[in-house]
Write an enzyme that holds these catalytic residues in place. Structure first.
Site, short mmCIF file in Angstrom:
data_model
loop_
_atom_site.label_atom_id
_atom_site.label_comp_id
_atom_site.label_asym_id
_atom_site.label_seq_id
_atom_site.Cartn_x
_atom_site.Cartn_y
_atom_site.Cartn_z
CE1 TYR A 171 1.87 55.82 27.22
CE2 TYR A 171 2.63 55.56 29.60
CZ TYR A 171 2.10 56.45 28.46
OH TYR A 171 2.00 57.74 28.74
NE ARG A 218 4.00 61.32 41.63
CZ ARG A 218 4.93 61.80 40.93
NH1 ARG A 218 6.07 62.23 41.50
NH2 ARG A 218 5.05 62.22 39.61
NE ARG A 228 -4.47 62.53 30.91
CZ ARG A 228 -3.85 63.62 30.12
NH1 ARG A 228 -2.73 63.08 29.18
NH2 ARG A 228 -4.16 64.79 30.49
CG PHE A 288 21.50 64.24 34.70
CD1 PHE A 288 20.75 65.23 34.46
CD2 PHE A 288 21.34 63.01 33.75
CE1 PHE A 288 19.60 65.38 33.44
CE2 PHE A 288 20.58 63.31 32.78
CZ PHE A 288 19.51 64.26 32.57
C1 D9A Z 1 14.27 62.61 32.58
CL1 D9A Z 1 16.19 64.22 29.39
C2 D9A Z 1 13.17 62.91 32.18
N1 D9A Z 1 12.04 62.38 33.11
C3 D9A Z 1 12.16 62.48 34.62
C4 D9A Z 1 13.54 63.14 35.10
O1 D9A Z 1 14.45 62.44 35.19
C5 D9A Z 1 14.67 61.68 33.61
C6 D9A Z 1 12.59 63.44 31.07
C7 D9A Z 1 13.83 64.17 30.17
C8 D9A Z 1 15.06 63.70 30.76
C9 D9A Z 1 15.44 63.01 31.62
C10 D9A Z 1 16.15 60.97 33.71
C11 D9A Z 1 17.21 61.78 34.52
C12 D9A Z 1 18.52 61.05 34.42
C13 D9A Z 1 18.67 59.94 33.77
C14 D9A Z 1 17.64 59.33 33.26
C15 D9A Z 1 16.50 59.88 32.97
O2 D9A Z 1 17.99 58.04 32.56
C16 D9A Z 1 19.15 57.54 32.34
O3 D9A Z 1 15.28 59.57 32.18
C17 D9A Z 1 15.17 58.07 32.10
O4 D9A Z 1 11.36 62.24 35.29
C18 D9A Z 1 10.62 62.06 32.69
C19 D9A Z 1 10.46 60.66 32.16
C20 D9A Z 1 10.62 59.52 33.50
C21 D9A Z 1 9.36 60.18 31.62
C22 D9A Z 1 11.62 60.14 31.27
C23 D9A Z 1 13.27 63.67 36.46
C24 D9A Z 1 12.24 64.78 36.80
N2 D9A Z 1 11.60 65.23 37.84
C25 D9A Z 1 10.76 66.27 38.12
C26 D9A Z 1 10.01 65.64 39.28
C27 D9A Z 1 8.69 64.81 39.16
O5 D9A Z 1 8.26 64.47 39.74
O6 D9A Z 1 8.37 64.85 37.80
O7 D9A Z 1 11.99 65.46 35.69
C28 D9A Z 1 11.28 67.48 38.41
O8 D9A Z 1 12.27 67.53 39.23
O9 D9A Z 1 10.65 68.59 37.78
#
Ligand code: D9A
Length: 412
Positions: A171, A218, A228, A288
């Protein structure tokens, strides 16, 4: 008022203040509104609206990659919004997810009936797809491919719950591992990183898994309230026949044991996370990638053996987050931050915990990889009290005087 919470942590006041002034080397957006196409402007607004602080880190990416990652993020957000929208019946949702990538080539496709909080990305999708079609082919190929695989993968878990740890990995692969893989390929395609990075899909997958497993751990209570369940049944059913029992105080012992087991599983991914970051050359790409990884380890530390996971929201203070973001600018610094949190977890492992030995050895392993001379401590840079007071007054005053407005506000 985040400033007030951080007053008990003077080092965070300093970070908040520096951040407010924009004096941070990691996250400065490079806007060039004048020369921008209308659809690009819409995309930037969508990005800021949907991702708050993460938007800034995307904006700080070097030139060509910035547009590609911004588009990738919004396309994924749109797909995610379809997956999340409980008002769309599964007979409609399944074909929508499976065919979603084709919408990228259709200038008119949009979806106005979503009730989701992020429905705006579906309503404004023509702007997103227009930007997609304007991207160089090397980026389009990656976004298209990930979108097709993710849409299909999401349908697998629409009717079925996550049971085994293998299914948990599966998943997380669909919703986050594929994002890691796609990003690694985008970095390589841009020429800012080596081509080998984009080819090691197993490694990039695990970087995504680390973030997603942390989110799932979390968000126990929030997801439970939305009916869910993303915690793997094979794990929680060892402790209670009903996962909802963990929210009841009488089962706190069982709840914590289950929580700690899942966190232990996530800790296995730290070596991969470090290995991935060790291969990055470009500063903007490094920031990033590193910022979400550092946030994840901080979140795991905050959640470990913490009953609050079952009664409310466990959050990283904004001052803390900003301080970590600003501190994540080199591999040595990131290792120092990781070490700081792993040490905290290790010190809190209850002797009676069923997985204490395993948790301990994974912490030990992570610490051996974080060996660095860099320091990240919460006490070494405590300013004298009068400096903290001054900073707080300045920060409050700055809040009133700032004409920069909502953008930075959203960030904090
Ligand atoms: C990411 Cl293009 C995400 N996701 C994140 C954010 O980081 C990853 C969604 C779309 C993209 C990237 C991310 C960043 C850098 C490198 C990565 C990576 O891989 C090499 O993804 C794997 O959470 C969502 C998924 C984890 C589902 C992929 C970070 C982010 N943070 C939020 C805070 C939060 O708690 O959600 O979105 C924010 O700052 O608003």
């Amino acid at each position: 008022m985040d400033i007030l919470k951080s007053f008990a942590h003077p080092e965070e006041l300093l970070a908040l203040f520096r951040f407010k002034l924009g004096g941070c080397d990691a996250v400065i957006p490079k806007y060039d509104y004048g020369t921008m196409s209308p659809s690009m402007k819409v995309c930037l607004e969508l990005l800021v609206r949907t991702s708050r602080s993460f938007a800034a880190v995307i904006q700080a990416l070097d030139e060509e990659l910035r547009g590609a990652v911004c588009n990738f993020y919004l396309v994924l957000r749109a797909l995610d919004t379809v997956e999340d929208d409980m008002s769309i019946p599964n007979e409609v949702k399944v074909p929508m997810l499976k065919n979603f990538h084709h919408n990228l080539l259709d200038p008119d496709w949009k979806f106005m009936d979503s009730k989701d909080k992020d429905a705006v990305v579906l309503q404004e999708f023509p702007h997103i797809s227009k930007e997609f079609r304007a991207l160089p082919e090397k980026y389009r190929d990656v976004i298209w491919d990930v979108c097709a695989k993710m849409g299909n993968g999401m349908t697998v878990f629409l009717e079925r719950k996550v049971d085994t740890l293998e299914e948990w990995d599966e998943y997380c692969h669909y919703v986050a591992g594929l994002v890691g893989i796609g990003l690694a390929r985008l970095f390589s395609a841009s020429g800012l990183e080596e081509s080998s990075l984009g080819m090691d899909t197993a490694l990039a997958n695990r970087v995504g898994l680390f973030l997603q497993k942390t989110n799932i751990i979390r968000d126990y209570l929030e997801d439970l309230n939305d009916d869910r369940i993303f915690w793997p049944k094979a794990v929680w059913s060892k402790y209670r026949p009903d996962i909802g029992d963990f929210a009841k105080p009488e089962y706190q012992q069982e709840a914590l044991a289950c929580l700690n087991e899942l966190i232990t599983n996530a800790l296995e991914l730290i070596p991969s996370s470090l290995h991935f970051m060790s291969q990055l050359h470009n500063q903007s790409v490094f920031n990033f990638v590193a910022i979400p990884q550092v946030m994840a380890i901080a979140t795991l530390e905050r959640c470990y053996n913490n009953p609050k996971v079952f009664s409310g929201v466990v959050k990283i203070r904004k001052g803390e987050a900003v301080r970590m973001m600003m501190g994540s600018s080199s591999f040595d610094k990131v290792k120092a931050i990781m070490k700081h949190f792993v040490v905290q977890i290790k010190a809190r492992i209850p002797e009676s915990d069923p997985h204490s030995k395993q948790t301990h050895s994974l912490c030990q392993k992570a610490l051996s990889l974080c060996d660095t001379s860099q320091q990240y401590s919460t006490s070494s840079i405590y300013p004298p009290l009068y400096v903290s007071m001054g900073l707080m007054l300045s920060a409050i005053a700055y809040n009133y005087w700032s004409q920069i407005g909502q953008w930075y506000e959203d960030l904090l």
